[in-house]
Write a protein that holds these residues in place. Structure first.
Motif, mmCIF file in Angstrom:
data_model
loop_
_atom_site.group_PDB
_atom_site.id
_atom_site.type_symbol
_atom_site.label_atom_id
_atom_site.label_comp_id
_atom_site.label_asym_id
_atom_site.label_seq_id
_atom_site.Cartn_x
_atom_site.Cartn_y
_atom_site.Cartn_z
ATOM 1 N N GLN A 1 -10.813 4.505 2.413
ATOM 2 C CA GLN A 1 -9.943 3.435 1.924
ATOM 3 C C GLN A 1 -10.768 2.411 1.142
ATOM 4 O O GLN A 1 -11.780 1.914 1.630
ATOM 5 N N THR B 1 -10.354 -1.222 -1.219
ATOM 6 C CA THR B 1 -9.473 -2.349 -1.486
ATOM 7 C C THR B 1 -9.901 -2.974 -2.801
ATOM 8 O O THR B 1 -11.089 -3.271 -2.993
ATOM 9 N N SER C 1 -12.780 -5.872 -3.520
ATOM 10 C CA SER C 1 -13.660 -5.947 -2.356
ATOM 11 C C SER C 1 -14.779 -4.920 -2.455
ATOM 12 O O SER C 1 -14.555 -3.792 -2.889
ATOM 13 N N TYR D 1 -15.433 -0.988 2.112
ATOM 14 C CA TYR D 1 -14.504 0.134 2.173
ATOM 15 C C TYR D 1 -14.582 0.746 3.564
ATOM 16 O O TYR D 1 -15.475 0.416 4.345
ATOM 17 N N TYR E 1 -1.445 4.426 -2.809
ATOM 18 C CA TYR E 1 -1.860 3.107 -3.293
ATOM 19 C C TYR E 1 -0.779 2.118 -2.893
ATOM 20 O O TYR E 1 0.376 2.303 -3.235
ATOM 21 N N MET F 1 -4.587 -1.463 -1.848
ATOM 22 C CA MET F 1 -5.366 -0.567 -0.977
ATOM 23 C C MET F 1 -5.189 0.858 -1.459
ATOM 24 O O MET F 1 -4.071 1.363 -1.564
ATOM 25 N N THR G 1 -5.943 4.682 -0.575
ATOM 26 C CA THR G 1 -6.289 5.533 0.570
ATOM 27 C C THR G 1 -6.333 6.982 0.119
ATOM 28 O O THR G 1 -5.377 7.502 -0.454
#
Length: 163
Positions: free
Chosen positions: A42, A44, A47, A50, A152, A156, A158
């Motif tokens: 995952q 973000t 950021s 993860y 999505y 986020m 994934t």
């Protein structure tokens, strides 16, 4: 004599018991097959942190959106998907070794929309990009190319795969 008469039925039953247990078991193959594992990665947006299977990790560069496409750093995808990445600054070439095939990428000029798989040229709809010395790939391309499920939601990303 009695022993010989009992031997055949006892042997026959002992061979059938393991099969009977297999038919009676409930659940999925993944429940009983320790080789099947789910990997979840995952990212973000915005950021440098993860997650891999719920464990937090950090990376040197964060995912970005460029021209309407979401990009993630190839090195972190590959490391968590049992693949290897190498880079040659002289030729601006990034290699991705999956164990089955070798991918070759460039991030400059018109080559950014072209890559090779085992020396066979292929095209991309979105370019491969470079940020601060890191190769970023369209996350949708990665998911489609290597059979990962992707979702999505609210920034986020994934990726999941059952091995």
């Amino acid at each position: 004599m009695k022993m010989r008469k009992l031997l055949a039925p006892v042997l026959g039953l002992s061979l059938m018991l393991p099969a009977a247990g297999a038919f009676a078991a409930e659940g999925t193959t993944a429940d009983y097959n320790p080789e099947l594992q789910t990997r979840a990665i995952q990212f973000t947006m915005g950021s440098k942190m993860y997650m891999v299977n719920g464990m937090s990790k950090s990376m040197a560069i964060m995912p970005v959106e460029y021209m309407g496409t979401t990009y993630v750093p190839l090195r972190y995808l590959a490391a968590n998907a049992n693949m290897k990445v190498s880079y040659d600054a002289m030729t601006d070439t990034t290699w991705l070794d999956t164990g089955l095939a070798r991918y070759e990428f460039w991030t400059k000029g018109t080559n950014a929309k072209v890559y090779k798989v085992d020396n066979m040229r292929k095209g991309l709809n979105q370019p491969i990009i470079s940020r601060n010395g890191h190769t970023l790939v369209p996350v949708r391309w990665f998911a489609d190319q290597f059979d990962w499920n992707m979702s999505y939601s609210n920034g986020m990303i994934t990726l999941t795969k059952v091995y």
